[in-house]
Design a protein around this motif. Structure first.
Motif, PDB file in Angstrom:
ATOM      1  N   ILE A   6       0.834  -1.203   0.000  1.00  0.00           N
ATOM      2  CA  ILE A   6       0.000   0.000   0.000  1.00  0.00           C
ATOM      3  C   ILE A   6       0.870   1.255   0.000  1.00  0.00           C
ATOM      4  O   ILE A   6       1.904   1.313   0.661  1.00  0.00           O
ATOM      5  N   ASP A   7       0.441   2.253  -0.738  1.00  0.00           N
ATOM      6  CA  ASP A   7       1.044   3.586  -0.660  1.00  0.00           C
ATOM      7  C   ASP A   7       0.395   4.280   0.534  1.00  0.00           C
ATOM      8  O   ASP A   7      -0.621   4.966   0.401  1.00  0.00           O
ATOM      9  N   TRP A   8       0.970   4.085   1.724  1.00  0.00           N
ATOM     10  CA  TRP A   8       0.292   4.459   2.960  1.00  0.00           C
ATOM     11  C   TRP A   8       0.015   5.952   3.082  1.00  0.00           C
ATOM     12  O   TRP A   8      -1.028   6.349   3.600  1.00  0.00           O
ATOM     13  N   SER A   9       0.913   6.787   2.622  1.00  0.00           N
ATOM     14  CA  SER A   9       0.682   8.233   2.733  1.00  0.00           C
ATOM     15  C   SER A   9      -0.542   8.642   1.919  1.00  0.00           C
ATOM     16  O   SER A   9      -1.397   9.410   2.382  1.00  0.00           O
ATOM     17  N   PHE A  10      -0.661   8.088   0.715  1.00  0.00           N
ATOM     18  CA  PHE A  10      -1.808   8.409  -0.137  1.00  0.00           C
ATOM     19  C   PHE A  10      -3.078   7.776   0.416  1.00  0.00           C
ATOM     20  O   PHE A  10      -4.137   8.409   0.445  1.00  0.00           O
ATOM     21  N   PHE A  11      -2.974   6.526   0.865  1.00  0.00           N
ATOM     22  CA  PHE A  11      -4.127   5.811   1.417  1.00  0.00           C
ATOM     23  C   PHE A  11      -4.719   6.566   2.599  1.00  0.00           C
ATOM     24  O   PHE A  11      -5.938   6.803   2.675  1.00  0.00           O
ATOM     25  N   LEU A  12      -3.868   6.964   3.537  1.00  0.00           N
ATOM     26  CA  LEU A  12      -4.350   7.639   4.756  1.00  0.00           C
ATOM     27  C   LEU A  12      -4.885   9.029   4.440  1.00  0.00           C
ATOM     28  O   LEU A  12      -5.861   9.480   5.050  1.00  0.00           O
ATOM     29  N   THR A  13      -4.265   9.712   3.480  1.00  0.00           N
ATOM     30  CA  THR A  13      -4.766  11.034   3.078  1.00  0.00           C
ATOM     31  C   THR A  13      -6.178  10.920   2.519  1.00  0.00           C
ATOM     32  O   THR A  13      -7.074  11.689   2.876  1.00  0.00           O
ATOM     33  N   MET A  14      -6.372   9.921   1.657  1.00  0.00           N
ATOM     34  CA  MET A  14      -7.689   9.736   1.045  1.00  0.00           C
ATOM     35  C   MET A  14      -8.737   9.358   2.085  1.00  0.00           C
ATOM     36  O   MET A  14      -9.850   9.884   2.088  1.00  0.00           O
ATOM     37  N   ALA A  15      -8.388   8.431   2.971  1.00  0.00           N
ATOM     38  CA  ALA A  15      -9.341   7.982   3.985  1.00  0.00           C
ATOM     39  C   ALA A  15      -9.725   9.134   4.912  1.00  0.00           C
ATOM     40  O   ALA A  15     -10.899   9.319   5.252  1.00  0.00           O
ATOM     41  N   THR A  16      -8.739   9.940   5.301  1.00  0.00           N
ATOM     42  CA  THR A  16      -9.000  11.079   6.190  1.00  0.00           C
ATOM     43  C   THR A  16      -9.912  12.096   5.519  1.00  0.00           C
ATOM     44  O   THR A  16     -10.861  12.614   6.120  1.00  0.00           O
ATOM     45  N   LEU A  17      -9.621  12.404   4.243  1.00  0.00           N
ATOM     46  CA  LEU A  17     -10.458  13.352   3.501  1.00  0.00           C
ATOM     47  C   LEU A  17     -11.889  12.847   3.380  1.00  0.00           C
ATOM     48  O   LEU A  17     -12.850  13.601   3.586  1.00  0.00           O
ATOM     49  N   LEU A  18     -12.035  11.575   3.035  1.00  0.00           N
ATOM     50  CA  LEU A  18     -13.361  10.990   2.854  1.00  0.00           C
ATOM     51  C   LEU A  18     -14.186  11.094   4.130  1.00  0.00           C
ATOM     52  O   LEU A  18     -15.319  11.612   4.114  1.00  0.00           O
ATOM     53  N   PHE A  19     -13.639  10.624   5.235  1.00  0.00           N
ATOM     54  CA  PHE A  19     -14.384  10.637   6.491  1.00  0.00           C
ATOM     55  C   PHE A  19     -14.617  12.068   6.975  1.00  0.00           C
ATOM     56  O   PHE A  19     -15.681  12.392   7.511  1.00  0.00           O
ATOM     57  N   GLY A  20     -13.635  12.946   6.754  1.00  0.00           N
ATOM     58  CA  GLY A  20     -13.773  14.338   7.184  1.00  0.00           C
ATOM     59  C   GLY A  20     -14.867  15.077   6.444  1.00  0.00           C
ATOM     60  O   GLY A  20     -15.706  15.754   7.046  1.00  0.00           O
ATOM     61  N   ILE A  21     -14.885  14.931   5.101  1.00  0.00           N
ATOM     62  CA  ILE A  21     -15.892  15.619   4.292  1.00  0.00           C
ATOM     63  C   ILE A  21     -17.296  15.128   4.635  1.00  0.00           C
ATOM     64  O   ILE A  21     -18.230  15.915   4.795  1.00  0.00           O
ATOM     65  N   CYS A  22     -17.452  13.805   4.769  1.00  0.00           N
ATOM     66  CA  CYS A  22     -18.776  13.246   5.087  1.00  0.00           C
ATOM     67  C   CYS A  22     -19.243  13.681   6.470  1.00  0.00           C
ATOM     68  O   CYS A  22     -20.432  13.971   6.674  1.00  0.00           O
ATOM     69  N   LEU A  23     -18.321  13.783   7.418  1.00  0.00           N
ATOM     70  CA  LEU A  23     -18.676  14.220   8.770  1.00  0.00           C
ATOM     71  C   LEU A  23     -19.186  15.658   8.750  1.00  0.00           C
ATOM     72  O   LEU A  23     -20.195  15.981   9.404  1.00  0.00           O
ATOM     73  N   VAL A  24     -18.520  16.523   7.983  1.00  0.00           N
ATOM     74  CA  VAL A  24     -18.943  17.920   7.881  1.00  0.00           C
ATOM     75  C   VAL A  24     -20.348  18.015   7.281  1.00  0.00           C
ATOM     76  O   VAL A  24     -21.183  18.801   7.738  1.00  0.00           O
ATOM     77  N   ILE A  25     -20.633  17.188   6.261  1.00  0.00           N
ATOM     78  CA  ILE A  25     -21.964  17.195   5.639  1.00  0.00           C
ATOM     79  C   ILE A  25     -23.036  16.785   6.645  1.00  0.00           C
ATOM     80  O   ILE A  25     -24.111  17.394   6.724  1.00  0.00           O
ATOM     81  N   PHE A  26     -22.752  15.751   7.451  1.00  0.00           N
ATOM     82  CA  PHE A  26     -23.724  15.292   8.455  1.00  0.00           C
ATOM     83  C   PHE A  26     -23.940  16.345   9.543  1.00  0.00           C
ATOM     84  O   PHE A  26     -25.057  16.512  10.045  1.00  0.00           O
ATOM     85  N   LEU A  27     -22.894  17.092   9.882  1.00  0.00           N
ATOM     86  CA  LEU A  27     -22.999  18.076  10.969  1.00  0.00           C
ATOM     87  C   LEU A  27     -23.662  19.367  10.517  1.00  0.00           C
ATOM     88  O   LEU A  27     -24.371  20.022  11.287  1.00  0.00           O
ATOM     89  N   PHE A  28     -23.436  19.759   9.256  1.00  0.00           N
ATOM     90  CA  PHE A  28     -23.944  21.049   8.771  1.00  0.00           C
ATOM     91  C   PHE A  28     -24.676  20.888   7.433  1.00  0.00           C
ATOM     92  O   PHE A  28     -24.276  21.473   6.423  1.00  0.00           O
TER      93      PHE A  28
END
Length: 496
Positions: A6-28
């Motif tokens: 796995i390209d861990w730096s890219f994998f973790l960046t993508m996972a963080t962005l995905l969960f972060g964006i969806c969390l913001v949508i649910f909150l606001f």
């Protein structure tokens, strides 16, 4: 055969962005809805014309490549035959590129144009009715599929001819970007690609899940609700997780083949049982309208009338196709081993549209016939903001109504699965350093379930306008990627 890690730096960046964006949508949700609407309007005004030109140029470019000497290049060793049969190849390309969205738009798009026709036509006139049946063919025609085929060119050449075991957009841009593909620029390109794909997934499932929910409600009587939508979304996710875990040969190929058989059965049933002569007449008429006005439709932005039709429909569609283009291009490249570039191009821009048109010809024409015969007031559903119930009501008018609605709903679920198992497969491939065979199984499974988050967030907000806004917003980076991929292919051909 050992797979790269796995390209861990890219994998973790993508996972963080995905969960972060969806969390913001649910909150606001309300604030995000208003923000999406504002951005959509601004992008339409500033960049709508860019989307039109990208579509037109993609088609012209592909036709030129197909009939140039480059079209004879074989994707693989000279002695190798195609990796998949013609039927399986067409099935996988079609199912990856469309999803259950074709069941939605193929059945109901004419209804939107019936009361608000294009080209400055007056509503409810014979010309308006004819164009309402025809315009969907243009939105799912050769121009649209050309946007899928273009990214496949450099990717397929590098993967099958140069034998580079990497399925990444940044790698396909290497002939142009050179060493920058390994650095920050390459990472940004891959990041935009995955973000676009996640946004596209949210848009498509956000449209499809309520349609499936309406089908379940019609058959079982269970009231439509956000909880029912989530349940259906979970079932779809499990199906395409199993499929993608099984791999390309055992999972995605088999599911695509099953899907095509069920589709042909449904369409043939409606064609025979429905108003066969009317379906043939209106379909023939629609082909003539699109053929005679093809270049005008590709360039119509309505600068004088300012009806808003191109922005609401053609530009939205082109944005949607653009968002999916790098992903579907990657997949077309992956499954096209043993074919020539010409075969890959013509197969994509001919069989893709023909498959889509069957839905408009048969399901769309059947719905229009119900409206014109006053057997079902479909536009009334649309005026109430209930397009999903309109679609299910159309199918329910067939003999064995409940059974046909159940088949339609099951088919929609399988259609979703064939698109999203492919999506998770490709995202998994992009998050690995290289690819020799299928991506790592747990990586495919992780992205299969992660793809359920964006549609869950967008279903929470609701509104077709929101889904259109997301498609248009995430399409912007795809325009730049398409240009880079075209130039990269030309660069590759300099040395062939």
């Amino acid at each position: 055969m050992k797979k790269a890690g796995i390209d861990w730096s890219f994998f973790l960046t993508m996972a963080t962005l995905l969960f972060g964006i969806c969390l913001v949508i649910f909150l606001f949700p309300e604030q995000i809805y208003l923000m999406f609407e504002s951005i959509r309007t601004q992008i339409n005004e500033a960049f709508g014309i860019v989307f039109l030109w990208i579509g037109m140029c993609s088609l012209l470019f592909l036709i030129w490549v197909a009939f140039s000497r480059y079209g004879q290049i074989k994707l693989g060793r000279p002695e190798e035959g195609p990796a998949f049969s013609n039927l399986s190849w067409v099935a996988m390309v079609f199912c990856a590129g469309i999803g259950s969205g074709i069941m939605y738009w193929g059945t109901i798009e004419w209804g939107y144009h019936y009361d608000a026709p294009p080209l400055g036509l007056a509503p409810n006139t014979p010309a308006a009715v004819e164009w309402s049946a025809a315009y969907g063919l243009f939105h799912h025609g050769p121009t649209a599929w050309a946007m899928y085929g273009l990214p496949a060119l450099p990717i397929a050449y590098l993967y099958h001819v140069k034998q580079l075991p990497i399925l990444k957009i940044s790698e396909a841009c290497r002939p142009l970007l050179k060493h920058h593909s390994d650095g920050l620029i390459g990472k940004i390109i891959d990041l935009f690609f995955v973000i676009s794909l996640l946004g596209a997934s949210g848009t498509s499932l956000g449209i499809s899940v309520p349609m499936m929910s309406a089908g379940i409600t019609k058959v079982t009587g269970i009231p439509s609700s956000f909880l029912l939508d989530l349940t259906i979304l979970f079932i779809c996710t499990v199906i395409f997780a199993i499929s993608v875990y099984s791999g390309l040969e055992k999972g995605i190929k088999v599911l695509s083949n099953v899907n095509i058989v069920l589709v042909l059965f449904l369409l043939l049933f409606v064609f025979i049982i429905g108003p066969t002569v009317f379906i043939m007449e209106i379909s023939t008429n629609s082909i003539g309208l699109i053929a005679n006005n093809f270049f005008r439709l590709n360039t119509w932005i309505d600068p004088i009338g300012r009806s808003g039709f191109p922005e609401k429909w053609t530009i939205f569609y082109w944005a949607w196709w653009l968002v999916y283009a790098p992903f579907v291009g990657l997949f077309i490249a992956k499954v096209s081993k043993g074919r020539t570039i010409k075969q890959m191009i013509l197969g994509t821009i001919i069989f893709g549209p023909l498959g889509c048109w069957l839905f408009f010809f048969i399901l769309g024409s059947y719905g229009l016939h119900l409206q014109l015969s006053q057997l079902l007031d479909i536009t009334a559903f649309l005026h109430r903001g209930e397009p999903h119930h309109a679609i299910i009501s159309i199918i329910h008018t067939l003999p064995l109504g409940n059974l046909m609605v159940l088949l339609f709903t099951v088919l929609a679920i399988i259609f979703v699965a064939t698109t999203y198992d492919t999506s998770s497969y490709i995202i998994a491939a992009v998050t690995q350093k290289s690819l020799d065979g299928d991506p790592i199984k747990w990586n495919r499974l992780f992205w299969a379930f992660s793809l359920a988050l964006p549609p869950m967030a967008l279903l929470f907000i609701g509104s077709l306008n929101t889904l259109q806004a997301v498609a248009i917003i995430v399409a912007l980076p795809s325009c730049l990627i398409m240009i880079l991929l075209s130039l990269s292919f030309l660069k590759l051909m300099e040395n062939h």
